[in-house]
Design an enzyme around this catalytic site. Structure first.
Site, short mmCIF file in Angstrom:
data_model
loop_
_atom_site.label_atom_id
_atom_site.label_comp_id
_atom_site.label_asym_id
_atom_site.label_seq_id
_atom_site.Cartn_x
_atom_site.Cartn_y
_atom_site.Cartn_z
N HIS A 76 -7.38 21.04 -19.30
CA HIS A 76 -6.95 19.69 -19.71
C HIS A 76 -8.10 18.82 -20.22
O HIS A 76 -7.99 18.19 -21.27
CB HIS A 76 -6.28 18.97 -18.53
CG HIS A 76 -5.17 19.73 -17.87
ND1 HIS A 76 -4.29 20.51 -18.57
CD2 HIS A 76 -4.80 19.83 -16.57
CE1 HIS A 76 -3.42 21.06 -17.72
NE2 HIS A 76 -3.71 20.67 -16.51
N GLU A 125 -6.81 11.73 -9.34
CA GLU A 125 -5.53 11.83 -8.61
C GLU A 125 -5.76 11.39 -7.17
O GLU A 125 -6.81 11.67 -6.60
CB GLU A 125 -5.04 13.27 -8.60
CG GLU A 125 -4.69 13.80 -9.96
CD GLU A 125 -4.23 15.25 -9.89
OE1 GLU A 125 -3.02 15.48 -9.93
OE2 GLU A 125 -5.09 16.14 -9.76
N ASP A 132 -9.27 24.37 -12.49
CA ASP A 132 -7.93 23.79 -12.47
C ASP A 132 -7.74 22.71 -13.53
O ASP A 132 -6.68 22.60 -14.12
CB ASP A 132 -7.67 23.20 -11.06
CG ASP A 132 -6.24 22.71 -10.90
OD1 ASP A 132 -5.32 23.48 -11.23
OD2 ASP A 132 -6.04 21.56 -10.46
N HIS A 137 -0.09 21.37 -20.59
CA HIS A 137 0.92 20.31 -20.68
C HIS A 137 0.31 18.96 -21.06
O HIS A 137 1.02 18.07 -21.52
CB HIS A 137 1.75 20.22 -19.40
CG HIS A 137 1.07 19.54 -18.25
ND1 HIS A 137 0.18 20.18 -17.43
CD2 HIS A 137 1.14 18.27 -17.78
CE1 HIS A 137 -0.25 19.33 -16.50
NE2 HIS A 137 0.32 18.16 -16.69
C1 BG6 Z 1 -2.18 20.74 -13.23
C2 BG6 Z 1 -3.14 21.01 -12.12
O1 BG6 Z 1 -2.46 21.55 -14.35
O2 BG6 Z 1 -2.28 19.37 -13.61
C3 BG6 Z 1 -2.87 20.12 -10.92
O3 BG6 Z 1 -3.03 22.38 -11.73
C4 BG6 Z 1 -2.86 18.66 -11.35
O4 BG6 Z 1 -3.83 20.32 -9.90
C5 BG6 Z 1 -1.95 18.48 -12.56
O5 BG6 Z 1 -2.39 17.90 -10.26
C6 BG6 Z 1 -2.08 17.07 -13.11
O6 BG6 Z 1 -1.10 16.89 -14.10
P1 BG6 Z 1 -0.57 15.44 -14.44
O7 BG6 Z 1 0.36 15.64 -15.58
O8 BG6 Z 1 0.08 14.93 -13.20
O9 BG6 Z 1 -1.80 14.66 -14.81
#
Ligand code: BG6
Length: 490
Positions: free
Chosen positions: A243, A219, A238, A181
């Protein structure tokens, strides 16, 4: 700022795992936003599929609650919500039961699917991928349909290869949409616009001018109720394998021939294959793992995981080398963690110092330029440059920020789309540009696996860090060796 809504063709979106967290927090709200924007035709169908004992009215109620919970009040409109709910239905299915598949298939066969795009979205645990794909195949539901899968796409290289074999057994690569995503985030796409729609930056985009690149995904939350999954995965699987490596690829890749799926994915794959491989003692020198401690408001990682001996990392920092002509000599520092100071996701490109300062005698030394691409919490691109302090008092320098803000403040009528909105509808449009190809996923695991193996072989526990801090001290030492400093998480 102008934006354009191009309606997509009629579709049937079958969402497996329809009552799950992802469907409620991300998928249904994303579809609702696009519906109220006028992009989704009223003839589209969203079919929630799961084991739960629900019927269509019950699922519509669940969807309505999820939307009221997640959508900003300004965008909640009773009539539009009702219209959106009318395209939603529910189909109960136990994917491990052959009889359940038969009734599922007979319902689908009775519906007219001519001239519709059929999508199966697997928002389920990976252990259910195989039974679902087998069920679709046995009942010939997979023909001409598209498949969307979510991470975790494997736990290591071997399981990722097995998964690709299972997917490719039923769907050709150009019908498989592997979601990361982060690629749907607006600023990530802006990084490509910035790099490849401007001639200004390209001459500087190499190790001669860029001293280091920092990719941070910090985070402040802990595991957020996902302890069981997270304690088996850790930050490397994760966040880094997917990402962070995707952000690194888009930052470092060569200009693709065109903005299309294979053009972009070929270039990202080349970057993944150029990563300096680490194993054995290189791993200790180039990576730091961390785990958070408690503070007066928050439990420690081990308490939260209910696993007092857990050695799973909630933080990772890595000094990544890219072995190619463009980047040899420029470290890419990756860092991600939970329970850090605040939420901050950004990519910063720090340029080299001026070769000689003519302002030698001044109080304020020149600071190197930086370009900072901020993904969260506010989306913007900053260029940090040195300028003269205005007014009398001699030649005094200060750092100024050229700010290209992309958030909705720039235009009150513009709503910044969420990542899933774009991705869900790209599947209907048949555009794979922002999705990962199977070979990319495997190349990322091939780089990550030996690092995880070396951590496990070392038998060492991760370094600890205070909850809501900047992370473990070791991460600062890691990059201080090269004379670099992490940007502050703020
Ligand atoms: C997810 C992870 O893919 O991305 C989570 O599994 C993480 O652990 C999240 O919190 C973070 O996504 P975003 O869009 O909030 O940065």
């Amino acid at each position: 700022m102008t934006h354009k809504i191009i309606p997509v063709p009629a579709f049937d979106y079958f969402v497996f795992g329809a009552t799950g967290d992802l469907a409620q927090r991300k998928l249904l709200p994303a579809l609702y936003y696009r519906f109220i924007d006028g992009q989704i035709p009223q003839s589209a169908r969203v079919i929630g599929c799961s084991r739960s004992k629900l019927d269509t009215p019950g699922y519509r109620q669940l969807a309505a609650n999820a939307i009221r919970d997640q959508v900003k009040p300004d965008y909640l409109d009773a009539k539009l919500l009702e219209d959106f709910l009318s395209i939603i239905s529910y189909q109960k299915i136990d994917v491990s039961d052959p009889e359940s598949w038969c009734s599922f298939a007979s319902v689908i066969e009775q519906t007219d699917q001519t001239n519709r795009v059929i999508v199966f979205y697997l928002s389920v645990a990976p252990s259910l991928f195989m039974p679902i794909i087998n069920g679709l195949k046995q009942h010939n539901l997979h023909n001409n349909a598209r498949l969307v899968v979510e991470k975790p796409l494997g736990l290591d290289l071997e399981s990722a290869k097995n998964l690709n074999t299972i997917l490719l057994d039923a769907f050709e690569e150009d019908r498989i949409y592997r979601i990361d995503h982060y690629l749907g985030k607006e600023t990530v796409q802006n990084l490509m616009a910035l790099r490849f729609a401007n001639s200004l930056f390209e001459p500087l985009w190499n190790s001669r001018y860029i001293a280091n690149v920092q990719i941070t995904a910090a985070e402040s939350i802990g595991m957020g109720g996902r302890e069981e999954y997270y304690d088996k995965s850790g930050a490397m699987r994760d966040m880094v394998q997917n990402h962070l490596l995707q952000l690194l690829c888009l930052s470092a890749m060569e200009p693709p021939i065109s903005y299309d799926a294979n053009g972009i994915r070929d270039e990202k794959l080349k970057v993944l294959r150029s990563l300096q491989p680490y194993s054995g003692s290189d791993v200790g020198r180039n990576t730091v793992r961390g785990q958070y401690l408690s503070n007066d408001r928050h439990l420690s990682y081990q308490q939260e995981a209910k696993n007092p001996n857990s050695t799973t990392e909630s933080y990772v920092a890595i000094n990544v080398g890219i072995n190619n002509w463009r980047w040899s000599g420029t470290p890419f520092y990756l860092r991600t963690g939970k329970r850090l100071r605040t939420n901050m996701t950004e990519i910063s490109f720090e340029f080299r110092h001026v070769p000689h300062s003519i302002f030698g005698g001044l109080d304020t030394p020149t600071k190197p330029n930086a370009m900072v691409i901020r993904l969260q919490p506010d989306e913007r691109i900053d260029l940090e440059i040195m300028t003269k302090e205005p007014g009398p008092g001699g030649m005094r320098l200060r750092q100024s920020i050229l700010d290209a803000t992309f958030d909705s403040k720039t235009n009150q009528s513009f709503r910044m789309p969420r990542a899933y909105e774009r991705l869900l509808l790209d599947v209907v449009r048949g555009d794979q540009t922002l999705f990962m190809r199977g070979d990319e996923v495997e190349a990322a695991w091939a780089w990550v696996d030996p690092i995880i193996e070396a951590w496990q072989a070392s038998g060492e526990a991760p370094e600890t860090y205070e909850a809501l801090s900047q992370g473990p001290a070791g991460a600062f030492e890691l990059i201080a060796q090269a004379g670099h400093r992490w940007r502050t998480i703020q």
